[in-house]
Design an enzyme around this catalytic site. Structure first.
Site, PDB file in Angstrom:
ATOM      1  N   ASP A   9       2.656 -17.192  15.655  1.00  0.00           N
ATOM      2  CA  ASP A   9       2.022 -16.998  14.346  1.00  0.00           C
ATOM      3  C   ASP A   9       0.619 -16.442  14.570  1.00  0.00           C
ATOM      4  O   ASP A   9      -0.147 -16.974  15.367  1.00  0.00           O
ATOM      5  CB  ASP A   9       1.946 -18.350  13.622  1.00  0.00           C
ATOM      6  CG  ASP A   9       1.520 -18.207  12.173  1.00  0.00           C
ATOM      7  OD1 ASP A   9       0.561 -17.441  11.906  1.00  0.00           O
ATOM      8  OD2 ASP A   9       2.123 -18.858  11.306  1.00  0.00           O
ATOM      9  N   LYS A  40      -3.075   2.226   7.582  1.00  0.00           N
ATOM     10  CA  LYS A  40      -3.525   2.204   6.195  1.00  0.00           C
ATOM     11  C   LYS A  40      -2.685   1.188   5.428  1.00  0.00           C
ATOM     12  O   LYS A  40      -1.609   0.802   5.898  1.00  0.00           O
ATOM     13  CB  LYS A  40      -3.419   3.621   5.594  1.00  0.00           C
ATOM     14  CG  LYS A  40      -2.006   4.240   5.658  1.00  0.00           C
ATOM     15  CD  LYS A  40      -1.122   3.729   4.559  1.00  0.00           C
ATOM     16  CE  LYS A  40       0.309   4.077   4.767  1.00  0.00           C
ATOM     17  NZ  LYS A  40       1.197   3.351   3.851  1.00  0.00           N
ATOM     18  N   HIS A  93      -0.173   7.351   9.591  1.00  0.00           N
ATOM     19  CA  HIS A  93       0.876   7.964  10.416  1.00  0.00           C
ATOM     20  C   HIS A  93       1.466   9.217   9.755  1.00  0.00           C
ATOM     21  O   HIS A  93       1.975  10.104  10.438  1.00  0.00           O
ATOM     22  CB  HIS A  93       2.000   6.952  10.669  1.00  0.00           C
ATOM     23  CG  HIS A  93       2.652   6.468   9.410  1.00  0.00           C
ATOM     24  ND1 HIS A  93       2.207   5.368   8.722  1.00  0.00           N
ATOM     25  CD2 HIS A  93       3.703   6.953   8.712  1.00  0.00           C
ATOM     26  CE1 HIS A  93       2.953   5.184   7.645  1.00  0.00           C
ATOM     27  NE2 HIS A  93       3.866   6.130   7.616  1.00  0.00           N
ATOM     28  N   LYS A  95       2.849  13.785  11.104  1.00  0.00           N
ATOM     29  CA  LYS A  95       4.113  14.514  10.976  1.00  0.00           C
ATOM     30  C   LYS A  95       3.869  16.016  11.150  1.00  0.00           C
ATOM     31  O   LYS A  95       2.947  16.581  10.564  1.00  0.00           O
ATOM     32  CB  LYS A  95       4.750  14.242   9.605  1.00  0.00           C
ATOM     33  CG  LYS A  95       5.208  12.802   9.424  1.00  0.00           C
ATOM     34  CD  LYS A  95       5.829  12.603   8.056  1.00  0.00           C
ATOM     35  CE  LYS A  95       6.315  11.167   7.855  1.00  0.00           C
ATOM     36  NZ  LYS A  95       7.452  10.846   8.714  1.00  0.00           N
ATOM     37  N   GLU A 151      12.312   9.423  -0.129  1.00  0.00           N
ATOM     38  CA  GLU A 151      12.710   8.496   0.936  1.00  0.00           C
ATOM     39  C   GLU A 151      14.091   7.936   0.622  1.00  0.00           C
ATOM     40  O   GLU A 151      14.447   7.761  -0.549  1.00  0.00           O
ATOM     41  CB  GLU A 151      11.702   7.353   1.079  1.00  0.00           C
ATOM     42  CG  GLU A 151      10.328   7.808   1.542  1.00  0.00           C
ATOM     43  CD  GLU A 151       9.375   6.642   1.759  1.00  0.00           C
ATOM     44  OE1 GLU A 151       8.549   6.721   2.677  1.00  0.00           O
ATOM     45  OE2 GLU A 151       9.468   5.653   1.008  1.00  0.00           O
ATOM     46  N   ASP A 173       0.153   2.369  -1.143  1.00  0.00           N
ATOM     47  CA  ASP A 173       0.958   2.592   0.063  1.00  0.00           C
ATOM     48  C   ASP A 173       1.138   4.073   0.365  1.00  0.00           C
ATOM     49  O   ASP A 173       1.066   4.482   1.525  1.00  0.00           O
ATOM     50  CB  ASP A 173       2.323   1.919  -0.092  1.00  0.00           C
ATOM     51  CG  ASP A 173       3.180   2.042   1.162  1.00  0.00           C
ATOM     52  OD1 ASP A 173       2.619   1.951   2.271  1.00  0.00           O
ATOM     53  OD2 ASP A 173       4.398   2.241   1.039  1.00  0.00           O
ATOM     54  N   HIS A 181      -1.102   9.168   1.672  1.00  0.00           N
ATOM     55  CA  HIS A 181      -0.145  10.205   2.059  1.00  0.00           C
ATOM     56  C   HIS A 181      -0.220  11.437   1.155  1.00  0.00           C
ATOM     57  O   HIS A 181      -0.430  12.565   1.614  1.00  0.00           O
ATOM     58  CB  HIS A 181       1.297   9.673   1.974  1.00  0.00           C
ATOM     59  CG  HIS A 181       1.610   8.592   2.958  1.00  0.00           C
ATOM     60  ND1 HIS A 181       0.824   8.297   4.036  1.00  0.00           N
ATOM     61  CD2 HIS A 181       2.669   7.744   3.033  1.00  0.00           C
ATOM     62  CE1 HIS A 181       1.370   7.312   4.729  1.00  0.00           C
ATOM     63  NE2 HIS A 181       2.479   6.963   4.135  1.00  0.00           N
TER      64      HIS A 181
END
Length: 280
Positions: free
Chosen positions: A69, A122, A152, A156, A190, A209, A214
């Site tokens: 943990d 992020k 990330h 790409k 996605e 997110d 992005h």
């Protein structure tokens, strides 16, 4: 995707250091290796390929697992044992953003950050004030040159190639501007949902997110002015660049600090070099 990315690094000869997975799931080394195999096979089969047994055998030998943990000292004791004599570990925090500060604090208190690098995914904070506060908290244990904040998505290849498509293409460059472009539409499609990411999305949400990082960063690449050379010094020429001037006395260990959620659905996030124009 993270495991497939690491597998690819082994295949091209780039990754030659141990990789330690950390999570709460009651796994051992073999459990992690089996999970890695299943995740990689799923990805390569999507491309109509088969896993390379020789490559996976090499990758498998690099993998080990520390169960614990993140809030308990015993977890960091295990990490320390797994690291052994490694001098420059890389801690990749593919964990819920709410844990960034506490995990870095615990790594620091355990004496694991002295010669380390920390990669932070992020989103970095949920607004400007929280981002400033998070920055202050992690600077209590890390110098700025030890920190790498990453999205990330920007690694790409199609995203990186936007700059070259715009500015190195003699046909598109003259007309890719506000005088001739009527609108910009960006679709992020996605093939998976929030199935096992409920706890992550409850706290983060879709906007933080993917939209405010992005998609807006992709928009910036599409619409920005030509980039300048920048003012950052050449890291190979500046004494403050510890990465370039230190030679580890023992093999460094790449540590992937991942949560149970992230292990189940990990994502590629390796730092990519500046892309070069394609010859096609």
């Amino acid at each position: 995707m993270t495991l497939k990315a690491l597998y690819d690094l082994v295949e091209n000869g780039t990754l030659q250091v141990p990789v330690i997975g950390v999570g709460r799931t009651e796994w051992n080394d073999e459990d992690l290796r089996q999970h890695a195999r299943e995740a990689i096979e799923e990805r390569v089969k999507q491309k109509g390929q088969e896993i390379d047994e020789a490559v996976f055998a090499k990758f498998s030998q690099l993998l080990s697992y520390a169960q614990g943990d993140y809030t308990e000292n015993q977890c960091y004791n295990q990490i320390e044992q797994k690291l052994g004599s490694a001098k420059h570990p890389v801690f990749y925090l593919e964990i819920p953003p709410s844990l960034f500060a506490s995990v870095i604090e615990n790594l620091g208190k355990a004496g694991l950050t002295k010669e380390a690098r920390v990669v932070i995914e992020k989103p970095f904070g949920h607004d400007l004030q929280s981002a400033i506060e998070l920055n202050d908290q992690i600077h209590e244990f890390l110098d700025e040159d030890q920190i790498y904040r990453i999205d990330h998505f920007l690694g790409k290849e199609p995203v990186q190639d936007i700059t070259y498509l715009r500015f190195a293409n003699s046909m598109l460059e003259p007309i890719w501007n506000r005088r001739y472009v009527e609108s910009v539409q960006i679709t992020m499609a996605e093939n998976f949902g929030v199935d096992d990411r409920g706890s992550f999305y409850d706290a983060v949400g879709c906007l933080r997110d993917v939209v405010q990082n992005h998609l807006l960063q992709t928009l910036a690449l599409v619409a920005m002015e030509p980039p300048s050379a920048g003012a950052d010094p050449d890291p190979s020429a500046t004494p403050s660049s510890t990465c370039s001037r230190r030679s580890p006395t023992s093999t460094p260990t790449a540590m992937s600090g991942v949560s149970t959620r992230a292990i189940a659905r990990s994502r590629a996030s390796t730092r990519s070099p500046t892309p070069r124009p394609s010859s096609h």
